[in-house]
Structures are given as structure tokens and as C-alpha cells.
Design a protein around this motif. Sequence first.
Motif, PDB file in Angstrom:
ATOM      1  N   TYR A  84       0.766  -1.107  -0.129  1.00 41.60           N
ATOM      2  CA  TYR A  84      -0.093  -0.279  -0.418  1.00 41.60           C
ATOM      3  C   TYR A  84       0.884   0.804   0.230  1.00 41.60           C
ATOM      4  CZ  TYR A  84      -3.778   3.028   1.136  1.00 41.60           C
ATOM      5  OH  TYR A  84      -5.179   3.500   1.301  1.00 41.60           O
ATOM      6  N   VAL A 107       0.626   3.456   1.595  1.00 40.86           N
ATOM      7  CA  VAL A 107       1.134   4.159   3.285  1.00 40.86           C
ATOM      8  C   VAL A 107       1.916   3.382   4.005  1.00 40.86           C
ATOM      9  CG1 VAL A 107       0.706   4.861   5.449  1.00 40.86           C
ATOM     10  CG2 VAL A 107      -0.580   5.799   3.314  1.00 40.86           C
ATOM     11  N   CYS A 152       1.447  -0.423   6.360  1.00 37.12           N
ATOM     12  CA  CYS A 152       0.042  -0.456   6.391  1.00 37.12           C
ATOM     13  C   CYS A 152       0.009  -1.297   5.281  1.00 37.12           C
ATOM     14  CB  CYS A 152      -0.981   0.812   5.963  1.00 37.12           C
ATOM     15  SG  CYS A 152      -0.879   1.967   7.323  1.00 37.12           S
ATOM     16  N   TYR A 153      -1.012  -2.887   5.324  1.00 35.63           N
ATOM     17  CA  TYR A 153      -0.903  -3.487   4.015  1.00 35.63           C
ATOM     18  C   TYR A 153      -3.307  -3.969   3.517  1.00 35.63           C
ATOM     19  CZ  TYR A 153       4.040  -3.862   5.681  1.00 35.63           C
ATOM     20  OH  TYR A 153       5.044  -3.623   5.806  1.00 35.63           O
ATOM     21  N   ILE A 154      -2.622  -4.123   3.160  1.00 30.67           N
ATOM     22  CA  ILE A 154      -3.622  -4.474   1.919  1.00 30.67           C
ATOM     23  C   ILE A 154      -4.155  -5.714   3.325  1.00 30.67           C
ATOM     24  CG2 ILE A 154      -5.504  -4.924   0.609  1.00 30.67           C
ATOM     25  CD1 ILE A 154      -4.676  -1.974  -0.721  1.00 30.67           C
ATOM     26  N   LEU A 155      -5.225  -6.486   3.880  1.00 34.44           N
ATOM     27  CA  LEU A 155      -5.674  -7.898   3.662  1.00 34.44           C
ATOM     28  C   LEU A 155      -6.472  -8.252   2.674  1.00 34.44           C
ATOM     29  CD1 LEU A 155      -5.568  -8.270   7.788  1.00 34.44           C
ATOM     30  CD2 LEU A 155      -3.892  -8.087   6.363  1.00 34.44           C
ATOM     31  N   ARG A 156      -6.165  -8.997   2.024  1.00 35.94           N
ATOM     32  CA  ARG A 156      -7.064  -9.526   0.429  1.00 35.94           C
ATOM     33  C   ARG A 156      -8.040 -10.278   1.506  1.00 35.94           C
ATOM     34  NH1 ARG A 156      -3.941  -9.953  -4.569  1.00 35.94           N
ATOM     35  NH2 ARG A 156      -5.958  -9.858  -5.615  1.00 35.94           N
ATOM     36  N   PRO A 157      -8.704 -11.143   1.008  1.00 31.74           N
ATOM     37  CA  PRO A 157      -9.741 -12.121   1.113  1.00 31.74           C
ATOM     38  C   PRO A 157      -8.726 -13.226   1.699  1.00 31.74           C
ATOM     39  CG  PRO A 157     -10.348 -11.282  -0.903  1.00 31.74           C
ATOM     40  CD  PRO A 157      -9.268 -10.747  -0.838  1.00 31.74           C
ATOM     41  N   TYR A 177      -8.056 -12.830   4.982  1.00 32.88           N
ATOM     42  CA  TYR A 177      -8.909 -12.070   6.281  1.00 32.88           C
ATOM     43  C   TYR A 177      -9.806 -13.064   6.237  1.00 32.88           C
ATOM     44  CZ  TYR A 177     -12.036  -8.722   8.497  1.00 32.88           C
ATOM     45  OH  TYR A 177     -12.957  -8.352   9.298  1.00 32.88           O
ATOM     46  N   GLU A 236      -0.737   0.399  11.377  1.00 29.88           N
ATOM     47  CA  GLU A 236      -2.020  -0.583  11.424  1.00 29.88           C
ATOM     48  C   GLU A 236      -2.111  -2.238  11.739  1.00 29.88           C
ATOM     49  OE1 GLU A 236      -5.377   0.285   9.460  1.00 29.88           O
ATOM     50  OE2 GLU A 236      -6.943  -0.163  10.164  1.00 29.88           O
ATOM     51  N   SER A 267     -12.403  -8.085   3.231  1.00 31.02           N
ATOM     52  CA  SER A 267     -10.845  -7.866   3.091  1.00 31.02           C
ATOM     53  C   SER A 267     -11.151  -6.774   4.438  1.00 31.02           C
ATOM     54  CB  SER A 267     -10.764  -7.021   1.927  1.00 31.02           C
ATOM     55  OG  SER A 267     -11.298  -6.233   1.304  1.00 31.02           O
ATOM     56  N   TYR A 268     -10.333  -6.276   4.664  1.00 28.26           N
ATOM     57  CA  TYR A 268     -10.043  -5.338   4.945  1.00 28.26           C
ATOM     58  C   TYR A 268      -8.437  -4.537   4.587  1.00 28.26           C
ATOM     59  CZ  TYR A 268      -8.493  -2.103   8.620  1.00 28.26           C
ATOM     60  OH  TYR A 268      -9.152  -0.871   9.664  1.00 28.26           O
ATOM     61  N   PHE A 269      -8.767  -3.061   4.590  1.00 32.31           N
ATOM     62  CA  PHE A 269      -8.697  -2.125   3.991  1.00 32.31           C
ATOM     63  C   PHE A 269      -7.992  -1.221   4.816  1.00 32.31           C
ATOM     64  CE2 PHE A 269      -7.843  -2.900  -0.923  1.00 32.31           C
ATOM     65  CZ  PHE A 269      -9.002  -3.874  -1.204  1.00 32.31           C
ATOM     66  N   PRO A 270      -6.187  -0.838   4.999  1.00 27.25           N
ATOM     67  CA  PRO A 270      -5.952   0.095   5.701  1.00 27.25           C
ATOM     68  C   PRO A 270      -6.561   1.776   5.607  1.00 27.25           C
ATOM     69  CG  PRO A 270      -4.548  -0.140   4.339  1.00 27.25           C
ATOM     70  CD  PRO A 270      -5.262  -0.832   3.371  1.00 27.25           C
ATOM     71  N   VAL A 284      -5.271   7.063   4.274  1.00 30.50           N
ATOM     72  CA  VAL A 284      -5.039   7.175   3.002  1.00 30.50           C
ATOM     73  C   VAL A 284      -4.285   8.130   2.482  1.00 30.50           C
ATOM     74  CG1 VAL A 284      -7.190   8.273   2.777  1.00 30.50           C
ATOM     75  CG2 VAL A 284      -6.580   7.646   1.122  1.00 30.50           C
ATOM     76  N   ALA A 329      -3.898   9.684  -3.288  1.00 29.97           N
ATOM     77  CA  ALA A 329      -5.132   9.295  -3.497  1.00 29.97           C
ATOM     78  C   ALA A 329      -6.252   9.854  -3.285  1.00 29.97           C
ATOM     79  CB  ALA A 329      -4.946   8.283  -2.782  1.00 29.97           C
ATOM     80  N   VAL A 368      -9.183   3.943  -0.581  1.00 31.88           N
ATOM     81  CA  VAL A 368      -7.932   3.489  -0.835  1.00 31.88           C
ATOM     82  C   VAL A 368      -7.804   2.736  -1.219  1.00 31.88           C
ATOM     83  CG1 VAL A 368      -7.775   2.359   1.179  1.00 31.88           C
ATOM     84  CG2 VAL A 368      -8.207   4.556   1.877  1.00 31.88           C
ATOM     85  N   VAL A 427      -5.550  -0.066  -6.005  1.00 33.85           N
ATOM     86  CA  VAL A 427      -5.379  -1.453  -6.246  1.00 33.85           C
ATOM     87  C   VAL A 427      -6.311  -2.071  -7.262  1.00 33.85           C
ATOM     88  CG1 VAL A 427      -4.050  -2.045  -4.537  1.00 33.85           C
ATOM     89  CG2 VAL A 427      -6.439  -2.083  -3.933  1.00 33.85           C
ATOM     90  N   LYS A 430      -4.672  -2.383 -10.267  1.00 29.71           N
ATOM     91  CA  LYS A 430      -3.433  -3.008 -10.157  1.00 29.71           C
ATOM     92  C   LYS A 430      -4.272  -4.993 -10.406  1.00 29.71           C
ATOM     93  CE  LYS A 430       0.594  -4.796  -8.326  1.00 29.71           C
ATOM     94  NZ  LYS A 430       1.354  -4.653  -6.781  1.00 29.71           N
ATOM     95  N   TRP A 431      -5.404  -5.582  -9.738  1.00 29.79           N
ATOM     96  CA  TRP A 431      -5.610  -6.206  -9.706  1.00 29.79           C
ATOM     97  C   TRP A 431      -6.977  -7.051 -11.379  1.00 29.79           C
ATOM     98  CZ3 TRP A 431      -7.617  -5.697  -3.984  1.00 29.79           C
ATOM     99  CH2 TRP A 431      -6.577  -5.722  -3.476  1.00 29.79           C
ATOM    100  N   ARG A 476      -7.040  -6.566 -14.893  1.00 31.15           N
ATOM    101  CA  ARG A 476      -6.492  -6.948 -16.168  1.00 31.15           C
ATOM    102  C   ARG A 476      -8.022  -7.225 -16.870  1.00 31.15           C
ATOM    103  NH1 ARG A 476      -3.097  -3.844 -14.353  1.00 31.15           N
ATOM    104  NH2 ARG A 476      -1.127  -4.248 -14.123  1.00 31.15           N
ATOM    105  N   ASP A 503     -11.418 -11.705 -14.487  1.00 32.36           N
ATOM    106  CA  ASP A 503     -10.950 -11.071 -13.137  1.00 32.36           C
ATOM    107  C   ASP A 503     -12.231 -10.508 -12.616  1.00 32.36           C
ATOM    108  OD1 ASP A 503      -8.540 -11.626 -13.113  1.00 32.36           O
ATOM    109  OD2 ASP A 503      -7.662  -9.871 -14.214  1.00 32.36           O
ATOM    110  N   LEU A 531     -15.987  -6.771  -3.367  1.00 34.08           N
ATOM    111  CA  LEU A 531     -15.189  -7.182  -1.740  1.00 34.08           C
ATOM    112  C   LEU A 531     -16.397  -6.492  -0.849  1.00 34.08           C
ATOM    113  CD1 LEU A 531     -11.665  -6.535  -2.860  1.00 34.08           C
ATOM    114  CD2 LEU A 531     -12.863  -8.280  -2.541  1.00 34.08           C
TER     115      LEU A 531
END
Lengths: 528, 528
Positions: free
Chosen positions: A72, A74, A77-82, A85, A197, B107-110, B113, B117, B156, B160, B163-164, B166, B170, B175
Amino acid sequence: MSSEANQEELQNGTRSTNKQGSKKPPKEKKETVPSGKEVKKETKLGMTVKKNENFGDWYSEVVVKSGMIEYYDVSGCYILRPWSYAIWEVLKDFFDAEIKKLGIQNSYFPLFVSEQALTKEKDHIEGFAPEVAWVTKSGNTELEVPIAIRPTSETVMYPVFAKWIRGHRDLPLRLNQWCNVVRWEFKHPTPFIRSREFLWQEGHTAFATKEEADEEVKIVLELYRKIYEEYLAVPVVKGIKSEVEKFAGGLYTTTVEAFIPNTGRGIQGATSHCLGQNFSKMFEIFFEDDKGERSLVWQNSWAFTTRVIGVMVMIHGDDKGLVLPPKVATVQVVIIPVPYKNVDFNQMLDACNEVSQKLESAGLRVKQDTRDNYPPGWKYSDWELKGVPLRIEIGPKDIENKQVRMVRRDNFEKEDVPLEKVAQRAADLLDEIQANLFKKAKEVRDLCIKKVFTWEDFIEALNDKKMVLAPWCDDVEVEEDVKARTKGDTGAAKTLCMPFEQPDLPDGTVCFASGKPAKRWALWGRSY
Amino acid sequence: MSSEANQEELQNGTRSTNKQGSKKPPKEKKETVPSGKEVKKETKLGMTVKKNENFGDWYSEVVVKSGMIEYYDVSGCYILRPWSYAIWEVLKDFFDAEIKKLGIQNSYFPLFVSEQALTKEKDHIEGFAPEVAWVTKSGNTELEVPIAIRPTSETVMYPVFAKWIRGHRDLPLRLNQWCNVVRWEFKHPTPFIRSREFLWQEGHTAFATKEEADEEVKIVLELYRKIYEEYLAVPVVKGIKSEVEKFAGGLYTTTVEAFIPNTGRGIQGATSHCLGQNFSKMFEIFFEDDKGERSLVWQNSWAFTTRVIGVMVMIHGDDKGLVLPPKVATVQVVIIPVPYKNVDFNQMLDACNEVSQKLESAGLRVKQDTRDNYPPGWKYSDWELKGVPLRIEIGPKDIENKQVRMVRRDNFEKEDVPLEKVAQRAADLLDEIQANLFKKAKEVRDLCIKKVFTWEDFIEALNDKKMVLAPWCDDVEVEEDVKARTKGDTGAAKTLCMPFEQPDLPDGTVCFASGKPAKRWALWGRSY
């Protein structure tokens, strides 16, 4: 099974028998890959770093390529993908149900804490102050006073504990919350392990007596052990922290300590603190007992965080990617059709469906990978990368023979299973995989514990990337001294814990570091 | 039942038959209240403000005294105590299971921000900028660049997403996350309804086609309707927001709108937005379709927040306190022993246990209030304050007659139920209470919708605290004009939504405000 092997299989109608398979991405072969462009973009999906060669890079690669984490913009900080998670959700469901059985209730306290509350307990704030993030403006307006973001919620909760608790009938007060906290660390951030976080649960409880508090500390620690050992298949050592290492402001801290053999570092798994009466004194949390006497309450706090996922990855992952313990895997079994030329693909899909339904009826978490733009071998590698515990391959011969092939992720053992036994055998294999992962990890971990009596042996074991179990005088100064004497490029050694299970300590045994009489065995090591 | 009545009952052995009971706290009578001091401290627990006399004060009082909310020393932040948080858990469990069935993953995003962004989509940031909280330092160190706390997570997540995503394979990407967000509002903060930090779920999805996005918007909105109508027993109007009121940066916004009769204000219940291709353009979220064409994805976002709890409180609460719909009540049935002098209290407890077990076996959420330091009447008031849907009283005569007395919270109706029928009757009564709360609320709400054709009637209805359904030309300028013309002490009127269910609009009907041809019926009102 490598994709090359599988291309061969597709063309020759033979099944590969190599046991290990290959990490290499599939060669692009237009004739068998309908949507060549997409595959081309993803040919770098496999692991390129070996766990034993560069552990740090391996870890970063495996958490990203398996689809657990996205980096990410910032820092820290990281994104927890499914894919990660959902593991958190499994652990949350388990722990949440257990604490509810104990009578602990969920609640939600604010993210923000005033400076006044935050700084009330001096030892506590000293421990956290450098890491506290401060909000100073909203929109373009400066706030009148800066507001802190919770690094933990003792100072958020305890002012109202003082308000809610009046008499002995208000006790015990046992609350928990699932939330995010922020610690603006300046050390090297690592996904799951150290992030600015993170998600956790934090339990905060108050009792009339120390005995009740002590009892809860133990019960919760046992739940943490179960999370590691029974869910994540990670062996831990239960013990008590030294005075130096205990929670800032608390009375004593119990812990489950894990160990990462590749780096030779201990890692604090989760902690259950008895806060004693220190916070209740600062926050004036009194109660009146049944005789009308006014006393301070006894308090605990305890937490586990998303760190647990990182520890699991580090312990079980291999050069092919993640290895997920079945109990926490989102997908426990992946079913992959193995089409041959001139074989009706719909017939394959029917067979996959049939097996899938059998497994789902048995309560297993199943996924069919019926994508038509990847060859089976590519899919094998992909699901190995993602760590799915059990793979089921179904080809025309399997259909003919009324069987499927099962391949374990933990040891790549293969077996053909008759169709009528797939559900039972898959369930049994998942149990075996779960048990085997723990057994293997424990064997390796046990070999990493070295018992020593002297400073020389201590240093030797430490440099050999071991945890060191040594008789100790339990003096704060001696721990500080050991830290100072071992400080090097790889970080100082410190006590990880004093294990609850203590070896015999014969009279006259002396401390490995000070030569003073030893009081107990302590587990030392470098640590995360 | 008032405590006075109950004191009488305790002394005279007669059961009070008054239907309404009293809000007054119990008089302290040392001889019947063993722990007099504790009661004295809590004699102000009952409601002191009437809902119709001062709605704002009534609301503040009821959320605090019922144990839902505790005020906090950071303005606009509130503590959600277990009594309200458990309602959130019920709704979360329902919604989470439903969206998982749809294939949406958590999922969980930070929390944080970057400014870059956050400010990428101009309309979007314009809508949120004044409310964004900024972290500018950690410990004593100024950050190099300020970091924003998410007010919502479009900015946030979408970098991505680019990015994910394409290829068409996909998609859809669907989410959701359960988290806290921060909007540093400067309007009058109100627990649940408007707070600087709140909890919500936010779904963020991307599709290849507008049709798929449209379809999801509707499905999710229907789940929100169920939350309000089937769980919280609050009637809502489904509709689409006007251009002025839609989500900043989105294509269109659908909403479920509730209405608070006491204040005559509409309240946005939850929203499901189609973002169109606006964000995907800004964040460059392209996909390649199966013909190799590059297109922007179609996106949705949708959310409901802890506000739902506040709306429920406002709708159902009364002068005695909360009224909880059974489906969301933590305690659905409270069992209270009614001891008489010279009657064995243990026998009472046995009877309570027996009833409790029957109800629990039937899947009901039950609590026995066996505290020996409060008289029954005080307990009745206490659980009425907390809104428990059904009370069961068990006295010696009930035991003798093998029956219990059931008292409904919604209408205070009482009935004696034979012991062998308690579980079935309690379950039926809870269903009746749930249905009755919705029916009553809907009757009241329906009376608050006034259909008008002219400006004069519009103003009259508005001043009469109604929602106003009026034919409208659907011009942005006209909505702004109506806002300007109605701006007064109590706030301007605006469109709440254009209901999906549209009355007939005969040819030639003109807009109530502009006199231009009307395009559709819109629901107008003052609003929270």
C-alpha cells in the motif's frame, strides 16, 4: 506436479509421477492455452525466492503472490485480501464464541483518545508514547487540542470503568472489542508481523479479587495456545514475561511464544496480562464490597492480533508458496479436472461437480477450478502457491475407474481414492495434514531449544540460531546486562518468557549470566 | 408495574393490575431493599424526559440510561456498550451471511489514505474534504506528509483495483469490509445518528457491464430494506436520490429512507451507489474483454452504518425507555421471580430455572434477574427501560397454578400462560411483538406522508412535520431553489428520494415548485 509434466500428460495421456513438481511457471503453448495473453501476464506468478536462501524476500514474495497481502502507498500499512482475511474470520469466530461462553461481552470504544487520558498512567504512556499517531487537523482547521489514535485501549476504557463500577455486584466487568489499533513503528515494517495499523481483539476485565483475575489470565492464554497449536498448527511455549518484558504498567504478563527457525528468532504470539491494581489506582476504579469496604478492582487485559497469520506463514510455507493448515484454510480442497484431447469436457465437469457435492455435504470447504484458459499443471502450481491443503485431480481414467487422485500440499503424497470414499478420505486426510503440520513444526521447534548452564554455551547456542533455556537469577539488571553484551547486528538477546513448564532446578544451580543463585529457568533468544 | 405497586404486592400478597406502570424510581425502603446504598445511587435510573415533550433530551437520556451508549471525552465520539453492540452483531451476522451467498468476500484495507489518492476524484474529495481528519505527527515527530483517516474507502481501494483487474476473468471483483470510518463533522453530534467515528460495512465491487452493476445495486438495497423492516421493524421508502443528493462522484444513488415523526425529519437509512465509470476513469481501472477490447469497469459501493440503531431507538422508544424488536434484542425474555414473605426463595429460583431452560431449548435469548437486592417492581422498570420485549413474572401463586405471567413491552398486555405452553407462547408473542412494532410504526409513518400538488400545500405539510410527496420537474436548480426558499431555523427541505413506487402522474401535471412539466414524484422533507 510441474506444468511441463502436465503439458506432456495432456499430449500423451500419461500422468506424471514426479513427487515434487516444479515452481516454474508454465511455458506458454498457444494450442493448449486459449487465452494466451492472460497467461503471459501471469507467468511470473510462481515463487522465485527460496525460503532457506533469503527468508525475508521469500516471506514478502509468498504473502503477496499467494494473494494474502497487497502492499500500500502508506508505509507500514498493508491490504489484507480475502485469502488472509478469511483466516482472521475463522480465528475470530472461534475466539469470539469461546469468550462469550465465559460471559465476556463485546462492545466498541472510540478510536480516539484525549491526551489527558492517554498520559494518565506514566509507565504505560512511556511504553507507547513514541509510537502514538496524533490527529491535529480536520479539513483545513487545526484542532484545539491534538487527539491521539489508540495504540491500545486501557486509557480509553478505564475512565468509564470507574464510572460503571460502584459495588461488588457490578463485578466482574468483562468486555472485549474487535478493532484496529495504530502504532507508528519505525522499525522495519513486515506484513502481519509489524505494521502501523493492525487488527486485534482486546479484552479488558475487572474483578473483585486477584484470584479471579489470575484465573482468567490463564484461561485466555489457553485459548491463545489453541489458536496457535490447534488452528494454525504452530507450537508455542506458554510462560510468564520477565519484569523487563512485561506490559507497560501491568503487574505480570503471560505469553505464548512462537519461534521462527529460519531466522532463529522468537516471536511473541499473544499476551494475557494481569494489570493488578495499578491502572485501577490511576483511574480510581473502586468498588464497595459486601461489607461496605472500598477497594480497588483487579484488572486484566489480553489481546491477539493479525500477527498470528504471519507466524503461520513463516512456519509452514515452503519454496512452492503458502501451506495452510486445513482448519483455517478458506479452500480446503481444490478440484481440478484434467482434460485429455478428444475427451468430452462436460463429462469432466459433471464428475467434478459430483465430487464437489460429496465433499460439501461432508462440511468441507471446496473449490472447483474449471477455468478453461489454464492447463492443469499451471493450476496445480497456482493452488500450491496459495497453500490449499488437498488437491483432487480428475481425469478420464479416473472417471473410468470410478476414482479420483488426491495430492497433499504438506508432503505431496498422492493416492487414488474410490469415488464412494472421497468424502471420508478427504476429511481424514485433512485431519492428517493438520496433525502432520503441527508435528513437523514441533519437531523442528524442539530441536531449536537448547538447554545451557554457562555463558559460553549460551552464546554458542544463540549464534546457532537457537532459543536458549538457561537457569536465571531473575534480576532486571542481569537481563539488561545480557542485552547489552549480546547487542550486535542481529539484535540483542532477551528473555522470551519463563516457561510454565520448568525443568528441575537442582539446589546450587547458578545463573548462566550472573553466577548468582538461579531462581528459575528462562527462555532467551533474539526476537521479532 | 410501578415499584410502589410492587412493594404493596410484596407486603399484601396481591398482584397489581395497573396496565401502564410508573416511570418513577422505587422509593427506598430499607426493610425490603437489602443493599440500600446501591439502590440509592441508582434511583435516578428511570426516564425523566418524555418523548413528545423534548425529543432531543429524551433520546440522549434513553440511549444512556438503557445502557446502550456512554458519552466520551472526545466530542462526537461515543462508547457502544454491549447492549447496543450486540444489536450491531445481529445485523452484521445477517448481512455478512447474505453477501457471502452472493459471492462477495471480506477483506481489510488500511485506515490511512495518502493525500494523493484521496484527492484524485475531484467531486468526491469536494464532498468529503471539510470532514477529513489528518494525522500529522507520531510521538513528537512531524510526519513528512500528513496522512488522512478514511472517511470512506473508494480512494483507498481503487488504486489496487486497477492493479488486480486485467482481463474479463478478473471480474466481477466484489469486496466488502467491516470497519470504522471518521468524518469530523461540525454539526451537532448525536449518538448513532451523527458521530465523528462510526462503524459500517462498505462494499466495493467492479463489473464488466452496467447491467450487472445495476442488478447488484438493487439486491443490496433490498438487504438494507430487510435490515430496517424485518430486523429493526422500521418502515422505509426505497428510492433513488436526486442529482443534488447523490453520492459525491457517483452515477446514481439508491436509498432506503426512514422518517422520525417526532421531529418531522427524514433520515437516510442506508445507500447503495452505482458509481458508473467515473472512478474507474480516474483510477484507470480497465479490463480487456473476450474480444480483446479495453474498457472501463462499472463500479458500485454501498454501506450501512451503526446509525440504524439510532433510527430504531427513535422510532420505537417510549416514555419508559427503549423498545427493542425481538429479532435484534440481546435479551428477548427476562424472567423475574416475585417473592412473597414466608415463601421459599429457592423454590422460586427453581421455577425460574425451569422456565428459562424451556425457553432456551426453544432457541430464545433469555435472562433471569434473580438479584436479591432489588424488589420485582424495580426490576420491571429496569428491564422496561432496557427495552426487553417480553417479561415473565413468576410468583408463588403462579407456581401453585403451574403457570407464569407474560407481559409485553410493546403494549403492556399481560396474560397467564400454562407452564407446559411457555416456550411456544413466548415464541409466538415475540413474533407478534415484532410484527406489531412494524405495523404501528408503518401506520404512523404512512400518516406522515402527504401528497401535494402546489407550493402552498407543500409548505403547509412541511410545517406540519410531514414528508411531502410532490410532482417534480427534476431540475437541479429547482431543488436548490426549494432549499433556499425553505431555509429556516429548522433547516431547509430537500428531496429525500424519488420513490421506486411512483403514483400515477397524469399528463400535464406540473412541478409543485417550478410550474414546469413534472417528470416524476419526489419525496421531500427536512432531514437529519
